[in-house]
Design a protein around this motif. Sequence first.
Motif, PDB file in Angstrom:
ATOM      1  N   HIS A 118     -34.026  11.750 -23.443  1.00 52.31           N
ATOM      2  CA  HIS A 118     -32.572  11.847 -23.265  1.00 52.31           C
ATOM      3  C   HIS A 118     -31.823  10.772 -24.048  1.00 52.31           C
ATOM      4  CE1 HIS A 118     -32.464  15.180 -20.513  1.00 52.31           C
ATOM      5  NE2 HIS A 118     -33.506  14.664 -19.889  1.00 52.31           N
ATOM      6  N   ARG A 119     -32.454   9.623 -24.277  1.00 52.34           N
ATOM      7  CA  ARG A 119     -31.814   8.586 -25.094  1.00 52.34           C
ATOM      8  C   ARG A 119     -31.656   9.055 -26.534  1.00 52.34           C
ATOM      9  NH1 ARG A 119     -35.748   3.797 -23.707  1.00 52.34           N
ATOM     10  NH2 ARG A 119     -37.106   5.582 -23.949  1.00 52.34           N
ATOM     11  N   LEU A 120     -32.661   9.796 -27.027  1.00 52.96           N
ATOM     12  CA  LEU A 120     -32.574  10.353 -28.374  1.00 52.96           C
ATOM     13  C   LEU A 120     -31.502  11.436 -28.430  1.00 52.96           C
ATOM     14  CD1 LEU A 120     -33.594  10.638 -31.277  1.00 52.96           C
ATOM     15  CD2 LEU A 120     -35.331  12.215 -30.411  1.00 52.96           C
ATOM     16  N   LEU A 121     -31.450  12.300 -27.419  1.00 59.71           N
ATOM     17  CA  LEU A 121     -30.429  13.356 -27.388  1.00 59.71           C
ATOM     18  C   LEU A 121     -29.021  12.775 -27.406  1.00 59.71           C
ATOM     19  CD1 LEU A 121     -31.655  16.128 -24.934  1.00 59.71           C
ATOM     20  CD2 LEU A 121     -31.141  16.339 -27.359  1.00 59.71           C
ATOM     21  N   ASP A 122     -28.831  11.630 -26.765  1.00 62.14           N
ATOM     22  CA  ASP A 122     -27.509  10.989 -26.753  1.00 62.14           C
ATOM     23  C   ASP A 122     -27.087  10.533 -28.151  1.00 62.14           C
ATOM     24  OD1 ASP A 122     -27.294  11.391 -24.039  1.00 62.14           O
ATOM     25  OD2 ASP A 122     -27.929   9.357 -23.511  1.00 62.14           O
ATOM     26  N   LEU A 123     -28.057  10.265 -29.014  1.00 60.08           N
ATOM     27  CA  LEU A 123     -27.764   9.792 -30.366  1.00 60.08           C
ATOM     28  C   LEU A 123     -27.574  10.922 -31.377  1.00 60.08           C
ATOM     29  CD1 LEU A 123     -30.363   6.894 -30.601  1.00 60.08           C
ATOM     30  CD2 LEU A 123     -27.913   6.697 -30.187  1.00 60.08           C
ATOM     31  N   LEU A 124     -28.193  12.067 -31.112  1.00 58.05           N
ATOM     32  CA  LEU A 124     -28.149  13.182 -32.067  1.00 58.05           C
ATOM     33  C   LEU A 124     -26.858  13.977 -31.926  1.00 58.05           C
ATOM     34  CD1 LEU A 124     -31.797  14.522 -31.754  1.00 58.05           C
ATOM     35  CD2 LEU A 124     -30.845  13.016 -33.505  1.00 58.05           C
ATOM     36  N   ALA A 125     -26.413  14.536 -33.049  1.00 57.58           N
ATOM     37  CA  ALA A 125     -25.206  15.370 -33.050  1.00 57.58           C
ATOM     38  C   ALA A 125     -25.429  16.556 -33.976  1.00 57.58           C
ATOM     39  CB  ALA A 125     -24.003  14.564 -33.525  1.00 57.58           C
ATOM     40  N   CYS A 126     -24.715  17.614 -33.716  1.00 51.29           N
ATOM     41  CA  CYS A 126     -24.769  18.802 -34.562  1.00 51.29           C
ATOM     42  C   CYS A 126     -24.256  18.438 -35.955  1.00 51.29           C
ATOM     43  CB  CYS A 126     -23.910  19.906 -33.950  1.00 51.29           C
ATOM     44  SG  CYS A 126     -23.736  21.369 -34.997  1.00 51.29           S
ATOM     45  N   PRO A 127     -25.003  18.756 -37.003  1.00 47.79           N
ATOM     46  CA  PRO A 127     -24.553  18.434 -38.352  1.00 47.79           C
ATOM     47  C   PRO A 127     -23.288  19.189 -38.768  1.00 47.79           C
ATOM     48  CG  PRO A 127     -26.856  19.092 -38.366  1.00 47.79           C
ATOM     49  CD  PRO A 127     -26.339  19.310 -36.996  1.00 47.79           C
ATOM     50  N   GLN A 128     -23.027  20.321 -38.136  1.00 50.07           N
ATOM     51  CA  GLN A 128     -21.863  21.122 -38.524  1.00 50.07           C
ATOM     52  C   GLN A 128     -20.580  20.649 -37.845  1.00 50.07           C
ATOM     53  OE1 GLN A 128     -22.304  25.300 -39.330  1.00 50.07           O
ATOM     54  NE2 GLN A 128     -20.600  25.740 -37.960  1.00 50.07           N
ATOM     55  N   CYS A 129     -20.601  20.522 -36.516  1.00 50.34           N
ATOM     56  CA  CYS A 129     -19.362  20.204 -35.792  1.00 50.34           C
ATOM     57  C   CYS A 129     -19.350  18.796 -35.196  1.00 50.34           C
ATOM     58  CB  CYS A 129     -19.129  21.225 -34.692  1.00 50.34           C
ATOM     59  SG  CYS A 129     -20.226  21.036 -33.267  1.00 50.34           S
ATOM     60  N   LYS A 130     -20.481  18.107 -35.283  1.00 49.93           N
ATOM     61  CA  LYS A 130     -20.652  16.759 -34.728  1.00 49.93           C
ATOM     62  C   LYS A 130     -20.636  16.738 -33.203  1.00 49.93           C
ATOM     63  CE  LYS A 130     -20.445  15.340 -38.967  1.00 49.93           C
ATOM     64  NZ  LYS A 130     -21.264  16.186 -39.766  1.00 49.93           N
ATOM     65  N   GLY A 131     -20.800  17.913 -32.576  1.00 51.27           N
ATOM     66  CA  GLY A 131     -20.858  18.011 -31.119  1.00 51.27           C
ATOM     67  C   GLY A 131     -22.234  17.638 -30.589  1.00 51.27           C
ATOM     68  N   SER A 132     -22.357  17.580 -29.281  1.00 57.11           N
ATOM     69  CA  SER A 132     -23.630  17.215 -28.660  1.00 57.11           C
ATOM     70  C   SER A 132     -24.619  18.371 -28.737  1.00 57.11           C
ATOM     71  CB  SER A 132     -23.408  16.807 -27.206  1.00 57.11           C
ATOM     72  OG  SER A 132     -22.893  17.895 -26.478  1.00 57.11           O
ATOM     73  N   LEU A 133     -25.898  18.025 -28.703  1.00 59.42           N
ATOM     74  CA  LEU A 133     -26.971  19.013 -28.733  1.00 59.42           C
ATOM     75  C   LEU A 133     -27.687  19.020 -27.395  1.00 59.42           C
ATOM     76  CD1 LEU A 133     -28.424  18.187 -32.247  1.00 59.42           C
ATOM     77  CD2 LEU A 133     -27.075  20.188 -31.628  1.00 59.42           C
ATOM     78  N   GLN A 134     -28.233  20.178 -27.038  1.00 56.86           N
ATOM     79  CA  GLN A 134     -28.974  20.343 -25.792  1.00 56.86           C
ATOM     80  C   GLN A 134     -30.278  21.059 -26.095  1.00 56.86           C
ATOM     81  OE1 GLN A 134     -26.482  22.673 -23.260  1.00 56.86           O
ATOM     82  NE2 GLN A 134     -24.823  21.200 -23.268  1.00 56.86           N
ATOM     83  N   PRO A 135     -31.331  20.787 -25.319  1.00 60.14           N
ATOM     84  CA  PRO A 135     -32.563  21.553 -25.499  1.00 60.14           C
ATOM     85  C   PRO A 135     -32.304  23.031 -25.193  1.00 60.14           C
ATOM     86  CG  PRO A 135     -32.945  19.645 -24.112  1.00 60.14           C
ATOM     87  CD  PRO A 135     -31.464  19.755 -24.299  1.00 60.14           C
ATOM     88  N   CYS A 136     -32.831  23.914 -26.017  1.00 63.41           N
ATOM     89  CA  CYS A 136     -32.711  25.347 -25.770  1.00 63.41           C
ATOM     90  C   CYS A 136     -33.697  25.761 -24.680  1.00 63.41           C
ATOM     91  CB  CYS A 136     -32.998  26.144 -27.042  1.00 63.41           C
ATOM     92  SG  CYS A 136     -31.750  25.934 -28.310  1.00 63.41           S
ATOM     93  N   ALA A 137     -33.488  26.929 -24.138  1.00 62.09           N
ATOM     94  CA  ALA A 137     -34.304  27.416 -23.024  1.00 62.09           C
ATOM     95  C   ALA A 137     -35.795  27.403 -23.350  1.00 62.09           C
ATOM     96  CB  ALA A 137     -33.853  28.812 -22.623  1.00 62.09           C
ATOM     97  N   GLN A 138     -36.172  27.786 -24.549  1.00 62.91           N
ATOM     98  CA  GLN A 138     -37.581  27.836 -24.910  1.00 62.91           C
ATOM     99  C   GLN A 138     -38.134  26.469 -25.316  1.00 62.91           C
ATOM    100  OE1 GLN A 138     -35.092  29.085 -26.639  1.00 62.91           O
ATOM    101  NE2 GLN A 138     -35.390  28.774 -28.804  1.00 62.91           N
ATOM    102  N   ARG A 139     -37.304  25.440 -25.400  1.00 57.80           N
ATOM    103  CA  ARG A 139     -37.694  24.056 -25.706  1.00 57.80           C
ATOM    104  C   ARG A 139     -38.312  23.898 -27.096  1.00 57.80           C
ATOM    105  NH1 ARG A 139     -35.310  20.744 -21.952  1.00 57.80           N
ATOM    106  NH2 ARG A 139     -35.526  21.689 -19.934  1.00 57.80           N
ATOM    107  N   GLN A 140     -38.110  24.844 -27.967  1.00 59.55           N
ATOM    108  CA  GLN A 140     -38.606  24.737 -29.333  1.00 59.55           C
ATOM    109  C   GLN A 140     -37.472  24.477 -30.308  1.00 59.55           C
ATOM    110  OE1 GLN A 140     -41.880  24.726 -30.125  1.00 59.55           O
ATOM    111  NE2 GLN A 140     -42.176  24.781 -27.920  1.00 59.55           N
ATOM    112  N   ALA A 141     -36.287  24.207 -29.776  1.00 61.00           N
ATOM    113  CA  ALA A 141     -35.120  23.982 -30.622  1.00 61.00           C
ATOM    114  C   ALA A 141     -34.074  23.188 -29.849  1.00 61.00           C
ATOM    115  CB  ALA A 141     -34.536  25.313 -31.072  1.00 61.00           C
TER     116      ALA A 141
END
Length: 60
Positions: free
Chosen positions: A5-28
């Motif tokens: 979760h610390r890494l997720l807090d640092l990552l942002a979408c390259p297109q809109c700069k919004g936050s990212l979340q793990p997808c349901a299948q956890r492969q993306a």
Amino acid sequence: MSIDHRLLDLLACPQCKGSLQPCAQRQALCCPRCHLQYPIRDDIPVLLIDEAKPYEDKPA
């Protein structure tokens, strides 16, 4: 596979700069704003817009 979760807090979408979340299948990581999912390969998120694919279901 689990993204720290610390890494997720640092990552942002390259297109809109919004936050990212793990997808349901956890492969993306999914951007709920752009409805794009970015693949995770060898436990490394690939945050390239050219590699992103649209998704229709909600992230986990």
